[in-house]
Design an enzyme around this catalytic site. Structure first.
Site, short mmCIF file in Angstrom:
data_model
loop_
_atom_site.label_atom_id
_atom_site.label_comp_id
_atom_site.label_asym_id
_atom_site.label_seq_id
_atom_site.Cartn_x
_atom_site.Cartn_y
_atom_site.Cartn_z
N ILE A 15 0.83 -1.22 0.00
CA ILE A 15 0.00 0.00 0.00
C ILE A 15 0.86 1.26 0.00
O ILE A 15 0.47 2.29 -0.58
CB ILE A 15 -1.02 -0.01 1.17
CG1 ILE A 15 -2.13 1.01 0.91
CG2 ILE A 15 -0.37 0.25 2.51
CD1 ILE A 15 -2.92 0.76 -0.34
N SER A 37 11.87 0.75 7.13
CA SER A 37 11.34 -0.54 6.70
C SER A 37 12.48 -1.53 6.83
O SER A 37 13.62 -1.19 6.52
CB SER A 37 10.86 -0.42 5.24
OG SER A 37 9.81 -1.29 4.97
N ARG A 38 12.17 -2.76 7.27
CA ARG A 38 13.26 -3.69 7.55
C ARG A 38 13.96 -4.16 6.28
O ARG A 38 15.15 -4.44 6.27
CB ARG A 38 12.71 -4.91 8.31
CG ARG A 38 12.11 -4.58 9.64
CD ARG A 38 11.23 -5.72 10.08
NE ARG A 38 10.29 -6.10 9.04
CZ ARG A 38 9.49 -7.15 9.09
NH1 ARG A 38 9.51 -7.94 10.13
NH2 ARG A 38 8.67 -7.42 8.09
N LYS A 91 -5.58 1.74 7.77
CA LYS A 91 -6.68 0.99 8.35
C LYS A 91 -6.32 -0.50 8.43
O LYS A 91 -5.56 -0.96 7.61
CB LYS A 91 -7.98 1.18 7.56
CG LYS A 91 -7.89 0.92 6.05
CD LYS A 91 -7.65 -0.40 5.41
CE LYS A 91 -8.28 -1.66 5.80
NZ LYS A 91 -8.02 -2.74 4.79
N ASP A 170 -10.23 -7.70 6.71
CA ASP A 170 -9.30 -6.68 6.22
C ASP A 170 -9.95 -5.88 5.08
O ASP A 170 -10.01 -4.66 5.15
CB ASP A 170 -7.96 -7.31 5.80
CG ASP A 170 -7.01 -6.26 5.22
OD1 ASP A 170 -6.44 -5.49 5.99
OD2 ASP A 170 -6.90 -6.18 3.97
P1 NAP Z 1 2.38 -5.55 3.21
O1 NAP Z 1 2.85 -5.07 1.89
O2 NAP Z 1 2.32 -7.01 3.44
O3 NAP Z 1 3.21 -4.92 4.42
C1 NAP Z 1 3.70 -3.62 4.46
C2 NAP Z 1 5.13 -3.62 4.96
O4 NAP Z 1 5.14 -3.63 6.38
C3 NAP Z 1 5.94 -4.84 4.60
O5 NAP Z 1 6.43 -4.74 3.28
C4 NAP Z 1 7.02 -4.86 5.65
O6 NAP Z 1 8.16 -4.15 5.19
C5 NAP Z 1 6.43 -4.11 6.82
N1 NAP Z 1 6.28 -4.96 8.00
C6 NAP Z 1 6.69 -4.65 9.25
N2 NAP Z 1 6.41 -5.64 10.10
C7 NAP Z 1 5.81 -6.60 9.41
C8 NAP Z 1 5.30 -7.86 9.74
N3 NAP Z 1 5.33 -8.32 11.00
N4 NAP Z 1 4.74 -8.60 8.76
C9 NAP Z 1 4.69 -8.15 7.51
N5 NAP Z 1 5.16 -6.94 7.12
C10 NAP Z 1 5.72 -6.17 8.08
O7 NAP Z 1 0.92 -4.98 3.53
P2 NAP Z 1 0.06 -3.88 2.79
O8 NAP Z 1 -0.82 -4.56 1.82
O9 NAP Z 1 0.91 -2.75 2.35
O10 NAP Z 1 -0.90 -3.45 4.01
C11 NAP Z 1 -0.43 -2.65 5.09
C12 NAP Z 1 -1.64 -2.01 5.74
O11 NAP Z 1 -2.31 -1.21 4.75
C13 NAP Z 1 -2.68 -3.00 6.27
O12 NAP Z 1 -3.23 -2.56 7.47
C14 NAP Z 1 -3.74 -3.03 5.17
O13 NAP Z 1 -5.03 -3.33 5.67
C15 NAP Z 1 -3.67 -1.60 4.68
N6 NAP Z 1 -4.16 -1.45 3.28
C16 NAP Z 1 -3.71 -2.27 2.30
C17 NAP Z 1 -4.23 -2.14 1.01
C18 NAP Z 1 -3.75 -3.01 -0.13
O14 NAP Z 1 -4.33 -2.91 -1.24
N7 NAP Z 1 -2.73 -3.82 0.02
C19 NAP Z 1 -5.18 -1.19 0.74
C20 NAP Z 1 -5.56 -0.32 1.75
C21 NAP Z 1 -5.05 -0.47 3.02
P3 NAP Z 1 9.63 -4.56 5.71
O15 NAP Z 1 9.72 -6.05 5.58
O16 NAP Z 1 10.54 -3.82 4.79
O17 NAP Z 1 9.67 -4.09 7.13
#
Ligand code: NAP
Length: 310
Positions: A15, A37-38, A91, A170
């Site tokens: 996101i 970011s890690r 969110k 989610d």
């Molecule tokens: P994601 O890509 O899986 O995770 C975001 C980043 O968070 C990861 O790349 C990771 O980066 C970091 N991170 C830190 N601790 C983590 C852990 N324990 N497990 C996994 N990642 C961790 O997720 P995302 O889809 O961007 O979603 C993040 C948030 O945005 C959620 O709350 C989601 O509901 C919200 N959201 C997502 C979307 C969508 O379309 N994907 C849309 C709207 C809102 P590092 O490994 O570099 O630390």
């Protein structure tokens, strides 16, 4: 020209790349200074593996936007607030209601902004639907269908299947964020059925029934086993016609006629609102969508369904 607010992003994942980075660079109110970011960085910007290191190296950063999964959001949010920074939360705003209450209290104590965002509320036709419903119509039935293919929308994301990751809630919480925005009165959950794959800690599907104090039938079906096109719609039958909010809030049809439609400007709108909150050091935290989800986990009957593998 007013000075841009210096901002940092935490959690450079899907996101952050899809929405936050483009919205910040297209907007005129924030200047992205660094990321934490890690495992990832944003080209040309200083990147840190922890928020602590970032805050120490960049005292000029006044705002922090947290784009990590909900289970790890609280510690960084608290860290940023303790350091006197304004905070924006993806969110859902946290893994539990009480941790978000704590963040609210801390932001108030520190006199900084806290914004718990609900991006779907910024859908192009959400306010038009709200205005149509506010014109004294009697609501008879509300049917929410929020169905998508988890393999398409969350490929390989393990955190959504872990406690606190919410599973199908989610995306489902996006529907609830729209419902709680447009509905003219408060609702509360009456019953729920949650379908958990045998090998997972969060549900793949959920059926909810709400109690409307004025007697409308209100239900929601969330499902991640959808094949083909996703369905993200809210149908509201009234004594004066049918309101259909479709495409996740982008399109409004009244009795089949398209009344409003728009392109996706959700994240630019969120960043504009965050800038307003920063300038007023104000707090905007509405936990009503998350309260319904929490109630579903409290009240819902649990069914076991077949194992899920990506
Ligand atoms: P994601 O890509 O899986 O995770 C975001 C980043 O968070 C990861 O790349 C990771 O980066 C970091 N991170 C830190 N601790 C983590 C852990 N324990 N497990 C996994 N990642 C961790 O997720 P995302 O889809 O961007 O979603 C993040 C948030 O945005 C959620 O709350 C989601 O509901 C919200 N959201 C997502 C979307 C969508 O379309 N994907 C849309 C709207 C809102 P590092 O490994 O570099 O630390």
């Amino acid at each position: 020209m007013t000075e841009l607010h210096k901002i940092a992003i935490v959690g450079v994942g899907k996101i952050a790349r899809d929405q936050h980075l483009p919205a910040i660079s297209a907007g005129k109110r924030f200047d992205l200074v660094a990321t934490a970011s890690r495992n990832a960085q944003v080209g040309g910007l200083p990147g840190y593996t922890s928020l602590d290191a970032l805050l120490e190296a960049h005292p000029e950063v006044t705002c922090v936007s947290l784009c990590t999964p909900p289970q790890v959001r609280y510690d960084d949010a608290r860290r940023a607030l303790m350091a006197g920074r304004h905070v924006m939360l993806e969110k859902p705003p946290g893994a539990t209601l009480s941790e978000v209450h704590d963040l609210q209290a801390l932001a108030a104590e520190k006199g900084v902004a806290l914004y718990a965002t609900w991006h779907s509320r910024q859908g192009a036709s959400v306010q038009a639907a709200k205005a149509w419903l506010a014109q004294g119509r009697s609501i008879r039935r509300v049917t929410i269908n929020w169905k998508e293919d988890v393999r398409k929308w969350h490929p390989g994301q393990d955190w959504i299947w872990e406690p606190g990751g919410l599973g199908v809630f989610d995306p489902g919480i996006n529907a609830l964020s729209v419902l709680t925005e447009i509905y003219p009165r408060r609702l509360h959950l009456a019953s729920a059925e949650l379908s958990f794959p045998e090998n997972r800690a969060t549900p793949i599907a959920a059926d909810l029934v709400f109690n409307d104090p004025e007697g409308a039938e209100v239900s929601a079906a969330f499902d991640w086993r959808q094949q083909g096109n996703e369905i993200w719609e809210i149908r509201i039958e009234t004594d004066q016609g049918l309101c259909l909010l479709a495409n996740g809030g982008a399109t409004l049809l009244i009795d089949g006629e398209q009344i409003a439609n728009g392109t996706d400007e959700e994240y630019p709108a969120l960043y504009d609102q965050f800038a307003d909150l920063v300038e007023a050091s104000a707090i905007n935290v509405d936990l009503s969508p998350m309260t319904h989800v929490s109630d579903a986990f409290t009240l819902g009957r649990r069914l076991q369904v077949e194992q899920f593998y990506f």
